[in-house]
Structure formats: C-alpha cells, structure tokens
Design an enzyme around this catalytic site. Structure first.
Site, PDB file in Angstrom:
ATOM      1  N   ASP A   1       0.704  -1.348   0.011  1.00  0.00           N
ATOM      2  CA  ASP A   1      -0.087   0.009   0.129  1.00  0.00           C
ATOM      3  C   ASP A   1       0.686   1.417  -0.131  1.00  0.00           C
ATOM      4  O   ASP A   1       0.719   2.177  -0.823  1.00  0.00           O
ATOM      5  CB  ASP A   1      -0.851  -0.044   1.350  1.00  0.00           C
ATOM      6  CG  ASP A   1      -1.682   1.125   1.282  1.00  0.00           C
ATOM      7  OD1 ASP A   1      -2.685   1.284   0.831  1.00  0.00           O
ATOM      8  OD2 ASP A   1      -1.513   1.971   2.216  1.00  0.00           O
TER       9      ASP A   1
ATOM     10  N   GLU B   1      -1.776  -4.976  -4.189  1.00  0.00           N
ATOM     11  CA  GLU B   1      -0.676  -4.428  -3.313  1.00  0.00           C
ATOM     12  C   GLU B   1       0.213  -5.187  -2.798  1.00  0.00           C
ATOM     13  O   GLU B   1       1.499  -4.771  -2.878  1.00  0.00           O
ATOM     14  CB  GLU B   1      -1.454  -3.586  -2.150  1.00  0.00           C
ATOM     15  CG  GLU B   1      -2.453  -2.368  -2.748  1.00  0.00           C
ATOM     16  CD  GLU B   1      -3.200  -1.682  -1.634  1.00  0.00           C
ATOM     17  OE1 GLU B   1      -3.632  -0.657  -1.748  1.00  0.00           O
ATOM     18  OE2 GLU B   1      -3.353  -2.339  -0.483  1.00  0.00           O
TER      19      GLU B   1
END
Lengths: 233, 233
Positions: B50, B122
């Site tokens: 992320d 991610e």
C-alpha cells in the site's frame, strides 16, 4: 538562519545539491501568500513527502518485526508518523527556526504549531527524495528516527476479532453474536470447519478454518468488516 | 496456473528471483487459515505494498502536474488507488486466476471480490519492492498504470475556500460568515492585509495576505480546518 540550515542538513544527513528545493520545503503557504510575487510553498512537497515517509517507516517496521501481523504494524506506524511525533522530531532538527512564515501566521504563534512543523518535515523528506533519490530519503528518515523505533511489539487489541465483535454488538445491540458449526468436511488430518455467525440484527456471515476456533475468528473478522462498511460507506 | 503466473510476471514487468515471496503475495489469509500447517499469507505484504503504491503514484502525479495544488493531487491519487480501480487492474493481469484461496472463501465468490483482488495487487507491489528494490517497484507500477494516468487536471472544488465555507455555514447555521478588514500595514508596494472572519457561532479567525482576496481565502481555509477539527476530534 544559516547556522540552523547547516544543522538541519547535518541532522537529516543530506547536503542538498538543489538549494531551491530545500527553500521551497521550508516555505509555508502564508509566506507565499503575503509576498507580491508569490513564491512556491511547501504544500505540494508535503503531499509527496507524506508518501515517502510512509513507505520508509513501513519498510523499517516490516523488517524489524517479521512476525507482527498487519494490524500491529499499522498501529505502530500511525504512532510514529503522528503529527505530535513528527513535530517533536522537527523541533529537534531546529526546523522551527528555518521555516519561512507569513507575518500574520507568525504573530499567531504558527511557528510552534504541531501541524505546521510536521507538514514542513514531510516536505523536507520529499525534497531529499527529489534531490537524492529514494536511497537518500531512506537514509535521512532512518537517521532522524534512530532511537525512535519501538523495541517490542505491543499486540494490538485488534488481534482478537471475536472479543472486538462482542464488545461492538454489546454496545450497539445489547446482545452477543451467535456462532454455530455449519459444516465440517474433509479427511481427518485436514478437516475443514465451517462456522456460521449471526449478528443480533440478523446479518449472517460464514467462514471456514482448520479448527472451529480459527473459523470463528475469521467469521468475526468478516462481520467486523461488514459493520465497518455500513459505518463508512 | 503456471501460464497465469507467467502472464502476471510479464504484465508487471518483473521476473522474481525469490519465488517464495511471490507465492506469499498470492496467498489469501483464508488459505493459510485452512491448512493444518499455516503458511504465510499476504496481509503483511499488503501493509507494505500500500505504501509502495502510494509513493510511486504520488511521485508520478507530482511530476505530471507541476502546477497542481496539493488538494488536486490528493484527489487524483485517491481515484487511482481506489479499491475498484486496483481490482480492475488486478483482473487485467489475471491475478484472480493466481490467488490461493481457502475453500470457504472460494465457495462464497471471494475470488472476484474487489477488496481481495486489490489487496493482492498491493501485496504484489511489495513483493516486487522486496525482490528488486524501489526502482523495480516503480517500473512495475508505471507499467501496470500506463494508460491510466489522467490526461488533465480537473480542478477540485476544494480550491475556493470561501465558497466551500459559505456552503457549510449556510447548511449548518443558515447564515453566512462575515469578513472584515482588520488591518493593513507596510509600504505601498508590499502592503499586507489582515482580514477577520466571524462564523455564525461567534468563532473568530484572522489571516493575512498581499491582497484582501488572498487574506479572505486564507481565513476561510483556516476556518474550514477549525470546523473539521470539531467534527473529527
């Protein structure tokens, strides 16, 4: 001011090639707004620096705590990059002495405001990143944060999803969630258990795991997610 | 599955040296929970990925839109890294075919859930970052996002603070904020104007700028910040 700028560059462990970018990082919007020829201010750099900082801190925590679950890492990170924590680090580097502020902001004590200092420190990290690349930014952030990394992991409450869900339903519905074993299948050595969870409002969730306990935890986690979705659409 | 893994590595433009890390990135927690010997799953990598994604996207937007204010960049970024957008990109790389899911999750259609796919993408970015360094992750993300970058900047509403503040006070108090010139000082060519803004509830804010208009915008911005602070303590 020159001394403070020197100390700042020593503290962050980076000598700028491009001094203009350092100056932009140190310019608050109130300064830019007050000058007749508005110069660049640090808000765009803050946007970028926030992301530089987040990655470097995440990477460090990820490698320092190889067993920590995601929730614990997120908790640690949010403490390290919180506004008061960053403002404190900014003061240690004398950043407060280096910032160019508007007169209005100055007279209202802006120079010591946590939010202003923490934004400026983030802008500095972006400036190092643009001036010296990712490695330079990583070095800088490690230097500034040395001694700040947590020694050990405090397990966050979030680990036990069942307990958290129960707290929440007690508070909201004055009732507990109900778990039941819906199914178990597969050969003895790799049996799979499916658990059904019913919330007091009738919402149903199922989840499976290699033990009933694990399946219940997974179901509670899902239910917490569903409840969160209804709170923050 | 082997074909899909090959396609995935081609699409992200990275051949993994460490295949174990790719496998972890592709393992959902439901899979790990169902096996008797729990293997690692991708939640920790998602935490790191992320942040990798956020930095690479921020950097790209920062350089593509050199005139864009921070608010506009934040808005663009949040669209690009939103769950549905990431899930769509994950499907393009056949990530849905590569993920290792628990049987329970599988039977409930988890393989096509946006949140699951976006988390896995991610995790893949983190895996590339750990396997090949920041440059490799940046290349990968640029490759995946090519054709997705916005062509032009839609100025976000947030730019005009006075209008936003007025909308808010109309809604909340059925009244407008009142601006008045509190002071002007300095020589003619660099005059500084100080504006006082009073909210309908009596809250006062002052700000200064090189024109009354700029000072009013700054005051409105501050007031919006103060109001936001009372909403999210």
């Amino acid at each position: 001011m020159k001394d403070a700028l020197r100390k700042l560059q020593t503290d962050i462990g980076h000598d700028f090639s491009d001094h203009a970018i350092l100056e932009t990082a140190l310019t608050h919007s109130s300064h830019a707004n007050e000058s007749a020829n508005p110069s660049e201010h640090n808000e765009r750099l803050e946007f970028l620096g926030d992301a530089v900082l987040e990655l470097c801190v995440s990477e460090e925590l990820f490698s320092r705590f190889p067993q920590a679950p995601e929730g614990a890492l997120t908790l640690l990170r949010s403490k390290l990059v919180s506004e008061p924590a960053l403002a404190e680090l900014a003061r240690k580097c004398d950043l407060d002495r280096c910032i160019r502020l508007g007169k209005g902001e100055e007279s209202q004590g802006g120079r010591q405001r946590d939010s202003l200092l923490s934004d400026a420190l983030e802008a500095i990290f972006a400036a190092v990143f643009l001036d010296g690349g990712f490695e330079a930014a990583r070095r800088s952030i490690r230097k500034i944060f040395s001694g700040m990394w947590p020694e050990s992991l405090v397990e966050p409450k979030s680990k036990d999803y069942k307990s958290r869900l129960q707290e929440l339903t007690q508070k909201r519905y004055k009732a507990r969630p109900v778990y039941s074993l819906a199914d178990s299948r597969g050969p003895e050595h790799e049996k799979l258990f499916e658990v059904r969870l019913i919330l007091p409002d009738g919402h149903e969730v199922t989840a499976s795991g290699s033990s009933v306990k694990k399946a219940e935890q997974m179901a509670a986690k899902k239910a917490l997610g569903d409840i969160r979705d209804t709170l923050d659409p």
